[in-house]
Scaffold this motif. Structure first.
Motif, PDB file in Angstrom:
ATOM      1  N   LEU A  65       0.859  -1.194   0.000  1.00  0.00           N
ATOM      2  CA  LEU A  65       0.000   0.000   0.000  1.00  0.00           C
ATOM      3  C   LEU A  65       0.891   1.237   0.000  1.00  0.00           C
ATOM      4  O   LEU A  65       1.781   1.362   0.850  1.00  0.00           O
ATOM      5  N   ALA A  66       0.663   2.134  -0.943  1.00  0.00           N
ATOM      6  CA  ALA A  66       1.508   3.334  -1.009  1.00  0.00           C
ATOM      7  C   ALA A  66       0.852   4.417  -1.849  1.00  0.00           C
ATOM      8  O   ALA A  66       0.025   4.132  -2.726  1.00  0.00           O
ATOM      9  N   ASP A  67       1.208   5.663  -1.542  1.00  0.00           N
ATOM     10  CA  ASP A  67       0.873   6.797  -2.402  1.00  0.00           C
ATOM     11  C   ASP A  67       2.117   7.092  -3.231  1.00  0.00           C
ATOM     12  O   ASP A  67       3.180   7.415  -2.677  1.00  0.00           O
ATOM     13  N   LEU A  68       2.000   6.962  -4.548  1.00  0.00           N
ATOM     14  CA  LEU A  68       3.173   7.173  -5.401  1.00  0.00           C
ATOM     15  C   LEU A  68       3.505   8.661  -5.498  1.00  0.00           C
ATOM     16  O   LEU A  68       2.601   9.501  -5.583  1.00  0.00           O
ATOM     17  N   PRO A  69       4.806   9.002  -5.486  1.00  0.00           N
ATOM     18  CA  PRO A  69       5.187  10.401  -5.700  1.00  0.00           C
ATOM     19  C   PRO A  69       5.009  10.759  -7.180  1.00  0.00           C
ATOM     20  O   PRO A  69       4.714   9.873  -8.005  1.00  0.00           O
ATOM     21  N   LYS A  70       5.184  12.021  -7.518  1.00  0.00           N
ATOM     22  CA  LYS A  70       5.166  12.405  -8.932  1.00  0.00           C
ATOM     23  C   LYS A  70       6.235  11.603  -9.662  1.00  0.00           C
ATOM     24  O   LYS A  70       7.339  11.418  -9.149  1.00  0.00           O
ATOM     25  N   PHE A  71       5.914  11.140 -10.867  1.00  0.00           N
ATOM     26  CA  PHE A  71       6.882  10.338 -11.610  1.00  0.00           C
ATOM     27  C   PHE A  71       8.105  11.168 -11.999  1.00  0.00           C
ATOM     28  O   PHE A  71       9.168  10.622 -12.269  1.00  0.00           O
ATOM     29  N   SER A  72       7.948  12.491 -12.036  1.00  0.00           N
ATOM     30  CA  SER A  72       9.085  13.372 -12.357  1.00  0.00           C
ATOM     31  C   SER A  72      10.001  13.587 -11.144  1.00  0.00           C
ATOM     32  O   SER A  72      11.087  14.140 -11.280  1.00  0.00           O
ATOM     33  N   ASN A  73       9.548  13.158  -9.967  1.00  0.00           N
ATOM     34  CA  ASN A  73      10.343  13.298  -8.740  1.00  0.00           C
ATOM     35  C   ASN A  73      11.316  12.109  -8.657  1.00  0.00           C
ATOM     36  O   ASN A  73      10.984  11.039  -8.140  1.00  0.00           O
ATOM     37  N   PHE A  74      12.509  12.299  -9.178  1.00  0.00           N
ATOM     38  CA  PHE A  74      13.470  11.201  -9.311  1.00  0.00           C
ATOM     39  C   PHE A  74      13.801  10.568  -7.961  1.00  0.00           C
ATOM     40  O   PHE A  74      13.751   9.344  -7.804  1.00  0.00           O
ATOM     41  N   GLU A  75      14.112  11.407  -6.972  1.00  0.00           N
ATOM     42  CA  GLU A  75      14.490  10.884  -5.654  1.00  0.00           C
ATOM     43  C   GLU A  75      13.321  10.148  -5.007  1.00  0.00           C
ATOM     44  O   GLU A  75      13.484   9.090  -4.400  1.00  0.00           O
ATOM     45  N   GLY A  76      12.131  10.731  -5.133  1.00  0.00           N
ATOM     46  CA  GLY A  76      10.935  10.101  -4.571  1.00  0.00           C
ATOM     47  C   GLY A  76      10.655   8.750  -5.212  1.00  0.00           C
ATOM     48  O   GLY A  76      10.313   7.774  -4.523  1.00  0.00           O
ATOM     49  N   MET A  77      10.823   8.677  -6.533  1.00  0.00           N
ATOM     50  CA  MET A  77      10.581   7.413  -7.233  1.00  0.00           C
ATOM     51  C   MET A  77      11.653   6.374  -6.894  1.00  0.00           C
ATOM     52  O   MET A  77      11.346   5.185  -6.775  1.00  0.00           O
ATOM     53  N   GLN A  78      12.897   6.826  -6.711  1.00  0.00           N
ATOM     54  CA  GLN A  78      13.964   5.910  -6.317  1.00  0.00           C
ATOM     55  C   GLN A  78      13.648   5.278  -4.955  1.00  0.00           C
ATOM     56  O   GLN A  78      13.806   4.071  -4.756  1.00  0.00           O
ATOM     57  N   ALA A  79      13.183   6.130  -4.024  1.00  0.00           N
ATOM     58  CA  ALA A  79      12.821   5.639  -2.687  1.00  0.00           C
ATOM     59  C   ALA A  79      11.638   4.670  -2.775  1.00  0.00           C
ATOM     60  O   ALA A  79      11.592   3.648  -2.080  1.00  0.00           O
ATOM     61  N   MET A  80      10.671   4.984  -3.663  1.00  0.00           N
ATOM     62  CA  MET A  80       9.504   4.123  -3.828  1.00  0.00           C
ATOM     63  C   MET A  80       9.903   2.763  -4.405  1.00  0.00           C
ATOM     64  O   MET A  80       9.431   1.710  -3.954  1.00  0.00           O
ATOM     65  N   MET A  81      10.790   2.773  -5.401  1.00  0.00           N
ATOM     66  CA  MET A  81      11.261   1.518  -6.001  1.00  0.00           C
ATOM     67  C   MET A  81      11.962   0.661  -4.943  1.00  0.00           C
ATOM     68  O   MET A  81      11.800  -0.561  -4.908  1.00  0.00           O
ATOM     69  N   LYS A  82      12.719   1.322  -4.074  1.00  0.00           N
ATOM     70  CA  LYS A  82      13.414   0.599  -2.992  1.00  0.00           C
ATOM     71  C   LYS A  82      12.385  -0.068  -2.073  1.00  0.00           C
ATOM     72  O   LYS A  82      12.537  -1.238  -1.696  1.00  0.00           O
ATOM     73  N   GLN A  83      11.317   0.682  -1.734  1.00  0.00           N
ATOM     74  CA  GLN A  83      10.251   0.131  -0.877  1.00  0.00           C
ATOM     75  C   GLN A  83       9.593  -1.075  -1.538  1.00  0.00           C
ATOM     76  O   GLN A  83       9.311  -2.088  -0.892  1.00  0.00           O
ATOM     77  N   ILE A  84       9.328  -0.949  -2.844  1.00  0.00           N
ATOM     78  CA  ILE A  84       8.668  -2.041  -3.572  1.00  0.00           C
ATOM     79  C   ILE A  84       9.576  -3.269  -3.614  1.00  0.00           C
ATOM     80  O   ILE A  84       9.124  -4.404  -3.391  1.00  0.00           O
ATOM     81  N   ASN A  85      10.855  -3.056  -3.862  1.00  0.00           N
ATOM     82  CA  ASN A  85      11.805  -4.182  -3.883  1.00  0.00           C
ATOM     83  C   ASN A  85      11.866  -4.877  -2.525  1.00  0.00           C
ATOM     84  O   ASN A  85      11.919  -6.114  -2.437  1.00  0.00           O
ATOM     85  N   GLU A  86      11.828  -4.076  -1.459  1.00  0.00           N
ATOM     86  CA  GLU A  86      11.839  -4.651  -0.101  1.00  0.00           C
ATOM     87  C   GLU A  86      10.564  -5.445   0.148  1.00  0.00           C
ATOM     88  O   GLU A  86      10.591  -6.502   0.787  1.00  0.00           O
ATOM     89  N   TRP A  87       9.448  -4.937  -0.362  1.00  0.00           N
ATOM     90  CA  TRP A  87       8.170  -5.644  -0.199  1.00  0.00           C
ATOM     91  C   TRP A  87       8.254  -7.021  -0.865  1.00  0.00           C
ATOM     92  O   TRP A  87       7.807  -8.023  -0.296  1.00  0.00           O
ATOM     93  N   PHE A  88       8.840  -7.080  -2.062  1.00  0.00           N
ATOM     94  CA  PHE A  88       8.962  -8.374  -2.759  1.00  0.00           C
ATOM     95  C   PHE A  88       9.820  -9.352  -1.964  1.00  0.00           C
ATOM     96  O   PHE A  88       9.566 -10.548  -1.953  1.00  0.00           O
ATOM     97  N   GLU A  89      10.844  -8.825  -1.302  1.00  0.00           N
ATOM     98  CA  GLU A  89      11.735  -9.690  -0.523  1.00  0.00           C
ATOM     99  C   GLU A  89      11.076 -10.188   0.754  1.00  0.00           C
ATOM    100  O   GLU A  89      11.267 -11.339   1.157  1.00  0.00           O
ATOM    101  N   LYS A  90      10.244  -9.346   1.390  1.00  0.00           N
ATOM    102  CA  LYS A  90       9.733  -9.678   2.727  1.00  0.00           C
ATOM    103  C   LYS A  90       8.313 -10.240   2.745  1.00  0.00           C
ATOM    104  O   LYS A  90       7.976 -11.010   3.635  1.00  0.00           O
ATOM    105  N   SER A  91       7.482  -9.828   1.790  1.00  0.00           N
ATOM    106  CA  SER A  91       6.058 -10.150   1.901  1.00  0.00           C
ATOM    107  C   SER A  91       5.591 -11.275   0.996  1.00  0.00           C
ATOM    108  O   SER A  91       4.433 -11.659   1.027  1.00  0.00           O
ATOM    109  N   ARG A  92       6.462 -11.793   0.152  1.00  0.00           N
ATOM    110  CA  ARG A  92       6.022 -12.843  -0.778  1.00  0.00           C
ATOM    111  C   ARG A  92       6.818 -14.124  -0.593  1.00  0.00           C
ATOM    112  O   ARG A  92       7.917 -14.100  -0.097  1.00  0.00           O
TER     113      ARG A  92
END
Length: 323
Positions: A296-323
């Motif tokens: 569950l997440a609110d995505l940052p603006k796609f033009s926000n590079f740092e925000g999207m990098q942090a979001m991708m990191k969160q998603i990758n962690e979710w794949f490692e821990k929740s599945r």
């Protein structure tokens, strides 16, 4: 990409004028020409043929990236849609299509080959954006749409990008002639389905009046996903606040496991009432299991590079821990 767009745009304008077509119909004609490497319209004057051939002469499709072809073609289609040929058809934004492609790639990472269905394919922009993110997979894909011009544009879009897609020009909420798919993507058409008799075959039909097309598309997609298959929907944020929502909730709970809900940036939409999210489900069946915790997440603006990098990191962690 600009050079390709210019050739597509100017040749479309030329064909529209000569053949008395709408601009968007001419986009379909010029796309077909470019794919075949010839001018297929015999009724064109010799002068017009020469002009169009000159525009095509400098375009070698093999020298372009698939995303460049998709974006150039998309710009022409957007121009045509704005001219009013299809005022109710909204194309999935680029950034959303690419992000959905990333999600499909992550969820299907253990399947080197799989089947993919888009039951509301429209012009094929979402489908080809997703396919372009799946370069390491062998994908057998299908698209369905009731509109014959949109499906023609979708077919040409796929051809120009050399994606082998099976297209079906039919009402997506009638009996489909497609095999169940490993994954389904759908930018849900929002509104009422006018065919009450057709809607009566669905569990999610309205108790009275017209049924919500977006609810029926969820059920139809579920019906055409394999057990354990994944479904990626672009949904209106108000999906679960209508009077029919309890029935939809019960259906989803019975049929699938919720994997994630990612709210798209509000800045992408004209007001909060038009805002959308990406809703990810897994159909129940062998090998399917609920995640330890839904993503569950609110995505940052796609033009926000740092925000999207942090979001991708969160998603990758979710794949490692929740599945």
């Amino acid at each position: 990409m600009e050079k390709l767009f210019t050739a597509l745009n100017e040749s479309s304008e030329q064909l529209a004028e000569e053949l008395q077509l709408s601009y968007i119909e001419a986009v379909a004609e010029t796309g077909e020409n470019l794919f075949h490497g010839d001018v297929l319209q015999d009724e064109l004057s010799e002068l017009a043929k020469k002009k169009v051939k000159k525009l095509y002469a400098d375009i070698q499709l093999d020298t372009y990236e698939l995303e460049e072809i998709r974006k150039a073609f998309q710009l022409c289609v957007l121009k045509g849609l704005k001219e009013g040929a299809h005022p109710n058809h909204q194309m999935t934004p680029d950034s959303v299509g690419i992000f959905v492609g990333y999600l499909v790639q992550r969820f299907m990472s253990n399947k080197p080959s799989f089947s993919l269905l888009d039951p509301a394919v429209g012009t094929g922009n979402l489908l080809t954006a997703v396919l372009n993110q799946l370069k390491d997979h062998k994908v057998e894909s299908s698209g369905v749409d009731v509109d014959d011009l949109l499906i023609q544009l979708s077919y040409i879009n796929a051809n120009l990008q050399k994606h082998p897609v099976q297209f079906y020009n039919q009402d997506s909420l009638q009996n489909l002639f497609v095999d169940p798919a490993d994954a389904v993507i759908c930018d849900l058409p929002v509104g009422y389905y006018p065919n009450d008799e057709g809607a009566s075959a669905f569990s999610l039909k309205a108790d009275e009046g017209h049924s919500y097309a977006h609810h029926l598309f969820i059920e139809q997609s579920m019906n055409h996903a394999k057990p354990g298959g994944y479904l990626f929907f672009i949904i209106p944020n108000q999906l679960f606040s209508s009077k029919e929502a309890p029935k939809l909730n019960a259906f989803i709970k019975e049929q699938a496991y919720i994997q994630g809900l990612l709210q798209l940036p509000l800045s992408m939409f004209q007001g909060e009432q038009h805002a959308k999210s990406i809703f990810i489900l897994q159909k129940k069946g062998e090998g399917a299991a609920p995640p330890k915790q839904a993503m569950l997440a609110d995505l940052p603006k796609f033009s926000n590079f740092e925000g999207m990098q942090a979001m991708m990191k969160q998603i990758n962690e979710w794949f490692e821990k929740s599945r």
